[in-house]
Design an enzyme around this catalytic site. Structure first.
Site, mmCIF file in Angstrom:
data_model
loop_
_atom_site.group_PDB
_atom_site.id
_atom_site.type_symbol
_atom_site.label_atom_id
_atom_site.label_comp_id
_atom_site.label_asym_id
_atom_site.label_seq_id
_atom_site.Cartn_x
_atom_site.Cartn_y
_atom_site.Cartn_z
ATOM 1 N NE ARG A 129 -4.153 -1.880 1.815
ATOM 2 C CZ ARG A 129 -4.159 -2.914 2.653
ATOM 3 N NH1 ARG A 129 -3.295 -2.961 3.650
ATOM 4 N NH2 ARG A 129 -5.030 -3.876 2.495
ATOM 5 C CE LYS A 151 1.303 14.486 -14.793
ATOM 6 N NZ LYS A 151 1.108 14.952 -16.179
ATOM 7 C CD GLU A 193 10.328 16.533 -22.804
ATOM 8 O OE1 GLU A 193 9.745 17.550 -22.389
ATOM 9 O OE2 GLU A 193 9.725 15.538 -23.269
ATOM 10 C CE LYS A 239 7.654 17.502 -14.039
ATOM 11 N NZ LYS A 239 7.757 16.254 -14.774
ATOM 12 C CD GLU A 249 -1.131 17.852 -16.590
ATOM 13 O OE1 GLU A 249 -0.144 17.182 -16.265
ATOM 14 O OE2 GLU A 249 -1.586 17.891 -17.739
ATOM 15 N NE ARG A 253 2.951 17.741 -13.215
ATOM 16 C CZ ARG A 253 3.314 16.801 -12.361
ATOM 17 N NH1 ARG A 253 2.792 16.770 -11.160
ATOM 18 N NH2 ARG A 253 4.208 15.888 -12.699
ATOM 19 C CG ASN A 257 1.267 18.276 -21.069
ATOM 20 O OD1 ASN A 257 2.080 17.389 -20.836
ATOM 21 N ND2 ASN A 257 0.191 18.467 -20.311
ATOM 22 C CG HIS A 260 4.552 16.865 -24.540
ATOM 23 N ND1 HIS A 260 5.469 17.895 -24.515
ATOM 24 C CD2 HIS A 260 5.168 15.823 -23.924
ATOM 25 C CE1 HIS A 260 6.564 17.487 -23.904
ATOM 26 N NE2 HIS A 260 6.413 16.232 -23.536
ATOM 27 C CG HIS A 264 1.713 12.578 -26.770
ATOM 28 N ND1 HIS A 264 1.096 13.202 -25.714
ATOM 29 C CD2 HIS A 264 2.912 12.177 -26.301
ATOM 30 C CE1 HIS A 264 1.884 13.169 -24.661
ATOM 31 N NE2 HIS A 264 3.006 12.558 -24.992
ATOM 32 C CG HIS A 277 8.736 11.767 -25.403
ATOM 33 N ND1 HIS A 277 7.388 11.875 -25.612
ATOM 34 C CD2 HIS A 277 9.061 12.730 -24.499
ATOM 35 C CE1 HIS A 277 6.901 12.849 -24.860
ATOM 36 N NE2 HIS A 277 7.903 13.385 -24.165
HETATM 37 N N1 LIG Z 1 6.535 10.574 -15.191
HETATM 38 C C1 LIG Z 1 6.713 11.640 -15.926
HETATM 39 O O1 LIG Z 1 6.457 12.771 -15.494
HETATM 40 C C2 LIG Z 1 7.263 11.480 -17.295
HETATM 41 C C3 LIG Z 1 7.652 12.602 -18.033
HETATM 42 C C4 LIG Z 1 8.229 12.409 -19.283
HETATM 43 C C5 LIG Z 1 8.390 11.117 -19.774
HETATM 44 N N2 LIG Z 1 7.996 10.046 -19.041
HETATM 45 C C6 LIG Z 1 8.193 8.686 -19.534
HETATM 46 O O2 LIG Z 1 9.591 8.486 -19.683
HETATM 47 C C7 LIG Z 1 9.797 7.447 -20.639
HETATM 48 C C8 LIG Z 1 10.948 7.840 -21.531
HETATM 49 O O3 LIG Z 1 12.098 8.023 -20.746
HETATM 50 P P1 LIG Z 1 13.576 7.954 -21.354
HETATM 51 O O4 LIG Z 1 13.635 8.747 -22.591
HETATM 52 O O5 LIG Z 1 14.499 8.243 -20.243
HETATM 53 O O6 LIG Z 1 13.642 6.438 -21.850
HETATM 54 P P2 LIG Z 1 14.302 5.088 -21.263
HETATM 55 O O7 LIG Z 1 14.125 4.979 -19.811
HETATM 56 O O8 LIG Z 1 13.784 3.999 -22.107
HETATM 57 O O9 LIG Z 1 15.852 5.310 -21.581
HETATM 58 C C9 LIG Z 1 16.281 5.430 -22.918
HETATM 59 C C10 LIG Z 1 17.364 4.397 -23.250
HETATM 60 O O10 LIG Z 1 18.588 4.782 -22.636
HETATM 61 C C11 LIG Z 1 19.113 3.701 -21.881
HETATM 62 N N3 LIG Z 1 19.844 4.311 -20.758
HETATM 63 C C12 LIG Z 1 19.315 4.954 -19.696
HETATM 64 N N4 LIG Z 1 20.288 5.534 -18.974
HETATM 65 C C13 LIG Z 1 21.458 5.223 -19.568
HETATM 66 C C14 LIG Z 1 22.819 5.551 -19.298
HETATM 67 N N5 LIG Z 1 23.151 6.371 -18.298
HETATM 68 N N6 LIG Z 1 23.759 5.059 -20.102
HETATM 69 C C15 LIG Z 1 23.413 4.289 -21.180
HETATM 70 N N7 LIG Z 1 22.152 3.977 -21.522
HETATM 71 C C16 LIG Z 1 21.183 4.435 -20.712
HETATM 72 C C17 LIG Z 1 17.931 2.871 -21.502
HETATM 73 O O11 LIG Z 1 18.292 1.547 -21.226
HETATM 74 C C18 LIG Z 1 17.074 2.992 -22.759
HETATM 75 O O12 LIG Z 1 17.528 2.076 -23.723
HETATM 76 C C19 LIG Z 1 8.491 7.259 -21.370
HETATM 77 O O13 LIG Z 1 7.901 6.051 -20.959
HETATM 78 C C20 LIG Z 1 7.631 8.425 -20.899
HETATM 79 O O14 LIG Z 1 6.257 8.108 -20.854
HETATM 80 C C21 LIG Z 1 7.452 10.209 -17.821
HETATM 81 ZN ZN LIG Z 2 7.913 14.958 -22.759
#
Ligand SMILES: NC(=O)c1ccc[n+]([C@@H]2O[C@H](COP(=O)([O-])OP(=O)(O)OC[C@H]3O[C@@H](n4cnc5c(N)ncnc54)[C@H](O)[C@@H]3O)[C@@H](O)[C@H]2O)c1
Ligand SMILES: [Zn+2]
Length: 377
Positions: A129, A151, A193, A239, A249, A253, A257, A260, A264, A277
């Site tokens: 929980r 999030k 970003e 942020k 949001e 907030r 986006n 975005h 998207h 992304h």
């Molecule tokens: N929660 C939120 O507020 C929020 C905001 C924006 C995006 N997101 C989410 O984030 C995700 C995308 O995140 P991302 O772009 O970090 O992708 P990811 O976590 O898939 O990382 C991208 C790639 O880099 C590799 N990697 C990570 N760190 C590394 C390092 N230091 N050295 C070598 N390789 C490394 C990973 O294994 C992966 O292959 C999406 O699912 C998106 O929905 C969430």
């Molecule tokens: Zn984004």
């Protein structure tokens, strides 16, 4: 923004009353993971969630830091990539946490990019929980965006991020050195970003990026590393301020986006295989700028400055070849940020002045997409 050069860690506070926490930003900060955890939660065990790439490049340093502070750690390594934000992997992570005998006062450590942060954070919100967790973001995107704000989510067959929770971490450690291992395309994607924060509310930061992007990309050495940390700190501060005012949001907030809704639509149209992304967001921000220009909210000069900033680092600023404007508009209509069937978009009145606009004229969106597809296709 402040341009002061610093050698100590930059610490950004996310002010959410009893759920407030610090973001520690410094090269080598991961070495302090164990001592910081021990100071926050004496005697706690940790459960690390990471992916196979991060396990290769960063996990050893994290485990060493925990061991040196006598913090017990077990872990799960999941496949890299968005496919791990699934029910199946979520179940594996939860079951592994329970099997490791993690208890209410113990901590989950999300060690990875946005995928790991979202997955581990959501598992932490649910197991027993709700367990507290620490974010150790290892991509630029995660350091400036996903690790801050609470999030968390996995994906549904109906769409991305549809099953999740708001669950704030108790600490974020952003080590700029881990970004040295990140593939260049991933770094560049995260930079979109970074640029977004300048566009949406900080014209001085945007100008600073125009002058300092080379140092941010160079990383490694001292000046590059400082520029990187400074950029991450500015983004986290922006942020944190927005999240502190609108955690769930219900209002501003949504400014985060910017780019975005277009982005998207592009990601979906490309079935998440053509654009990363941040690349889709880069194009999306240009489309938002062009639409703002068409609605006489902003000038062509602002759009051109944005295009320049993106192109300088090799980010796309135009629609991909073969883009179908009608399909993109149809996808934008499905966006969950829309209200009562009318388009709700983040537009701007120039660099640093984004606004939430409801009831956006669909004909104007269609015209902008058509012109962009015509110019670029
Ligand atoms: N929660 C939120 O507020 C929020 C905001 C924006 C995006 N997101 C989410 O984030 C995700 C995308 O995140 P991302 O772009 O970090 O992708 P990811 O976590 O898939 O990382 C991208 C790639 O880099 C590799 N990697 C990570 N760190 C590394 C390092 N230091 N050295 C070598 N390789 C490394 C990973 O294994 C992966 O292959 C999406 O699912 C998106 O929905 C969430
Ligand atoms: Zn984004």
């Amino acid at each position: 923004m402040t341009a002061a050069v610093r050698t100590d860690p930059a610490v950004v506070e996310v002010s959410l009353g009893a759920r407030s926490y610090e973001i520690v930003i410094a090269r080598g900060a991961i070495a302090s993971l164990g001592t910081r955890i021990a100071a926050l939660r004496s005697g706690a065990k940790t459960f690390i969630v990471t992916d196979e790439n991060v396990a290769r490049h960063v996990l050893p340093a994290a485990e060493t830091a925990l061991a040196q502070a006598n913090v017990a750690a077990s872990r799960i390594v999941v496949p890299a990539g968005e496919k791990s934000k699934s029910y199946r992997v979520f179940e594996q992570v939860c079951e592994a946490m329970i099997a490791s005998r993690i208890e209410r006062d113990d901590l989950v450590v999300a060690l990875g990019g946005g995928v790991i942060g979202d997955l581990a954070g959501f598992a932490a919100s649910a197991v027993r929980r709700g367990l507290d967790y620490v974010q150790v973001p290892t991509t630029l995107l995660a350091q400036v965006d996903s690790s801050v704000g609470g999030k968390t989510a996995i994906d549904s067959a109906h769409g991305k991020n549809l099953i999740g929770a708001f669950h704030q971490p108790i600490l974020v450690i952003a080590d700029s050195a881990v970004l040295d291992k990140l593939p260049e395309r991933e770094f560049r994607s995260g930079y979109a970003e970074v640029a977004k924060y300048g566009l949406l509310g900080d014209a001085a930061f945007f100008s600073w990026l125009e002058n300092n992007w080379r140092e941010i990309f160079a990383g490694g050495g001292s000046s590059g590393s400082l520029a990187r940390e400074q950029a991450v700190a500015v983004c986290c501060r922006a942020k944190a301020a927005i999240v502190a005012r609108d955690e769930r949001e219900t209002g501003e907030r949504a400014l985060l986006n910017l780019g975005h809704t277009f982005g998207h639509a592009l990601e979906t149209a490309g079935r998440y295989t053509t654009l990363l992304h941040g690349e889709a967001v880069a194009v999306g921000m240009v489309m938002a700028a062009k639409l703002s220009e068409r609605l006489t909210m902003s000038s062509q000069a602002d759009t051109e400055r944005l295009e320049q900033l993106l192109k300088a680092v090799g980010l796309p600023a135009a629609l991909p070849d073969g883009s179908d404007p009608d399909k993109l508009l149809a996808l934008m209509r499905l966006d969950k940020k829309n209200i009562a069937g009318t388009l709700r978009l983040i537009l701007w009145r120039g660099i640093g002045r984004a606004e939430i606009v409801t009831g956006v004229d669909e004909d104007a969106v269609s015209t902008v997409l058509r012109e962009a597809a015509w110019e670029d296709g």
